[in-house]
Structures are given as structure tokens and as C-alpha cells.
Design a protein around this motif. Structure first.
Motif, PDB file in Angstrom:
ATOM      1  N   UNK A   1      94.750  63.857  31.055  1.00  9.43           N
ATOM      2  CA  UNK A   1      93.652  63.819  30.104  1.00  9.43           C
ATOM      3  C   UNK A   1      92.343  63.449  30.755  1.00  9.43           C
ATOM      4  N   UNK A   2      91.417  63.026  29.908  1.00  7.30           N
ATOM      5  CA  UNK A   2      90.071  62.700  30.372  1.00  7.30           C
ATOM      6  C   UNK A   2      89.597  61.433  29.679  1.00  7.30           C
ATOM      7  N   UNK A   3      89.111  60.494  30.464  1.00  7.95           N
ATOM      8  CA  UNK A   3      88.611  59.212  29.954  1.00  7.95           C
ATOM      9  C   UNK A   3      87.102  59.152  30.160  1.00  7.95           C
ATOM     10  N   UNK A   4      86.385  58.883  29.087  1.00  6.53           N
ATOM     11  CA  UNK A   4      84.923  58.811  29.127  1.00  6.53           C
ATOM     12  C   UNK A   4      84.506  57.369  28.860  1.00  6.53           C
ATOM     13  N   UNK A   5      83.924  56.714  29.852  1.00  6.52           N
ATOM     14  CA  UNK A   5      83.543  55.310  29.714  1.00  6.52           C
ATOM     15  C   UNK A   5      82.037  55.129  29.902  1.00  6.52           C
ATOM     16  N   UNK A   6      81.535  54.020  29.379  1.00  3.22           N
ATOM     17  CA  UNK A   6      80.134  53.645  29.541  1.00  3.22           C
ATOM     18  C   UNK A   6      80.071  52.237  30.097  1.00  3.22           C
ATOM     19  N   UNK A   7      79.332  52.075  31.188  1.00  2.00           N
ATOM     20  CA  UNK A   7      79.099  50.760  31.783  1.00  2.00           C
ATOM     21  C   UNK A   7      77.624  50.416  31.602  1.00  2.00           C
TER      22      UNK A   7
ATOM     23  N   UNK B   1      90.907  61.747  25.796  1.00  2.00           N
ATOM     24  CA  UNK B   1      91.721  62.912  25.472  1.00  2.00           C
ATOM     25  C   UNK B   1      92.994  62.846  26.298  1.00  2.00           C
ATOM     26  N   UNK B   2      94.150  62.927  25.636  1.00  2.00           N
ATOM     27  CA  UNK B   2      95.430  62.802  26.318  1.00  2.00           C
ATOM     28  C   UNK B   2      96.350  63.942  25.905  1.00  2.00           C
ATOM     29  N   UNK B   3      97.008  64.571  26.896  1.00  2.00           N
ATOM     30  CA  UNK B   3      97.990  65.616  26.646  1.00  2.00           C
ATOM     31  C   UNK B   3      99.312  65.229  27.286  1.00  2.00           C
TER      32      UNK B   3
END
Length: 265
Positions: free
Chosen positions: A229-235, A217-219
């Protein structure tokens, strides 16, 4: 008894003997012969199949070994374990190498993934590979054309407790024999600018570890020209690999100050 009656009895006895011989000797032998014939055909078919396989045994052995080697290469690309420290140091590395500042970071406990489950209809994808370049292209579109940009729905992050490491170890040890794939989700709130956003995404996607970007999500702030914004990652890590856990390198953190009250020497 007349001679004629005796002849009839002899004829009837002969017919009875023939009938008994047929039903109790010839008929069972005929059935057995048919059964043996059927079994012989099945065994012949199996023999031909096994002969074909035996003739290609070397080829099958080489192909099996090749597939095993390729699978091992895939396994070797996964870490054997991840802890909260890995997620924190990944964020620190991104901050140092890109013009990005993280204002909030949440690293969740590892979650076991059922790789046999069909996730095609739930609108999400769980993959052990790196994100493709199309995700980067769509996520890093020119922010100057819009005051608000979003590539996915908002992500709600829950703060994990201090016992996450012990929980992950217990979860991993409770799995069945063999390999178990785990997902460690991280949520990072950030502020940056356009080129910093591109560099951050490139670093995540190009990581040697197995990572994916679940959502972004980027503003755009018109007054400052910055992005937030918010970055959601999976490792991902593969528990059960025959290789040691690689702990992240954590530099020494200074504590305290020589000038507690800010006085001048």
C-alpha cells in the motif's frame, strides 16, 4: 417720550439682558456641566474596573506566566526545521524496526500553513498534534477479512527536485517576524504483513516529533499473504524557534567493492 414708555423700555431691556444671560452664560454652563457629569461617570467606571484589575494583578500575572510556560512547552515539542534527510532517515528507521520494506519514497518541500484559516469545511484536518488512537484502530483492522482495504482516497505524489532545501530556507526566511508552522509531506509505498503494518503505524503515531497520518491505502495479496500500500504522512516544524536544527544521524554508507568482477581469491 412719556414716563410710561420709558418704563416699558427699561422692562424690555431687563428682559433682554436676562435672555442674553441665560442663552450665553447659563445654557452653555448647563451643557458643560452635563458633559462633565457624563465624563465623570465614565471615568468612575474605568476607575472601578482598573481598581478591580489592580486588586487581582498578582493572580493575573501568575496565570499569564503559567499560560506562557504551557505555550512554550507546546513550542518545544516542535523541531525548528526539517530537511529531506529527516524524511529519508525516518523511513530507514521504520524499515529497521518493523517488518516493512519501502519500495518508493517521496519527501516533498516544506509548505507554510496558515493556522488562522478555517479548514473545517474542506474535508481535511491539519493538526500539529499526533494522530489519535482511533486512527490507528481503524487503519489496522484485520486484513484477513477483506482482499482490499482502504482508509482514504488515493494519494498522488509529485517528485521534488534537488533544490528543495534551498527553497525551504527561502520560504522560511520570507515569513513575517514570529513563528511560522510548516508541513513536510512524505509518501511511502510499502510491502509488509499485518503485524508489520501495526508496528509501522504505532511508530509514526508514537513519534516524539509532530506527525500525522493523512491517508493510508492497503491491499491484501491472497497468494502471498502480504500487504502492500501507500502511507501518506505529514511532519511539522515551527520556524522561528530559538533552538538549533537537529540534523539526523546518517551512518556511513559503503561504496564500491573489493571484488569488482566477482572472482574468487
Amino acid at each position: 417720550m412719556s414716563a410710561r414708555d420709558k418704563k416699558l423700555l427699561i422692562i424690555l431691556a431687563g428682559i433682554a439682558v436676562l435672555a442674553l444671560t441665560y442663552f450665553f452664560v447659563f445654557a452653555p454652563q448647563a451643557n458643560k456641566r452635563e458633559t462633565l457629569k457624563t465624563e465623570n461617570m465614565q471615568l468612575k467606571s474605568q476607575y472601578n474596573q482598573l481598581s478591580t484589575l489592580a486588586a487581582k494583578a498578582d493572580d493575573y500575572t501568575k496565570k499569564t506566566q503559567k499560560m506562557s510556560d504551557e505555550m512554550q512547552k507546546v513550542y518545544d515539542n516542535f523541531p525548528s526545521y526539517l530537511q529531506i534527510e529527516n524524511g529519508i532517515m525516518d523511513a530507514v528507521a521504520i524499515e529497521k524496526s518493523t517488518n516493512t520494506k519501502f519500495t518508493e519514497l517521496t519527501v516533498n518541500d516544506p509548505v507554510a500553513i496558515d493556522v488562522t484559516a478555517d479548514n473545517s469545511g474542506d474535508g481535511t484536518e491539519q493538526s500539529s498534534g499526533s494522530s489519535d488512537s482511533s486512527s490507528s484502530e481503524s487503519s489496522t483492522a484485520d486484513s484477513s477479512t477483506s482482499s482490499s482495504e482502504s482508509t482514504s482516497a488515493d494519494t498522488t505524489a509529485t517528485d521534488n527536485g534537488s533544490g528543495s532545501d534551498a527553497t525551504a530556507q527561502n520560504n522560511a526566511k520570507s515569513t513575517v517576524a514570529g513563528y511560522q508552522l510548516y508541513d513536510v509531506n512524505s509518501v511511502m509505498a510499502f510491502t509488509t504483513e499485518y503485524h508489520g503494518l501495526k508496528s509501522m503505524l504505532e511508530q509514526v503515531i508514537g513519534s516524539t516529533d509532530k506527525k500525522t497520518i493523512s491517508s493510508l491505502n492497503v491491499n491484501f495479496d491472497d497468494s502471498t499473504g502480504e500487504l502492500s500500500g501507500e502511507l501518506n504522512t505529514d511532519s511539522y516544524f515551527l520556524y522561528g524557534l530559538d533552538k538549533p536544527y537537529q540534523a539526523p544521524v546518517i551512518p556511513e554508507i559503503p561504496h564500491g567493492t573489493d571484488n569488482l568482477f566477482g572472482t574468487l581469491n
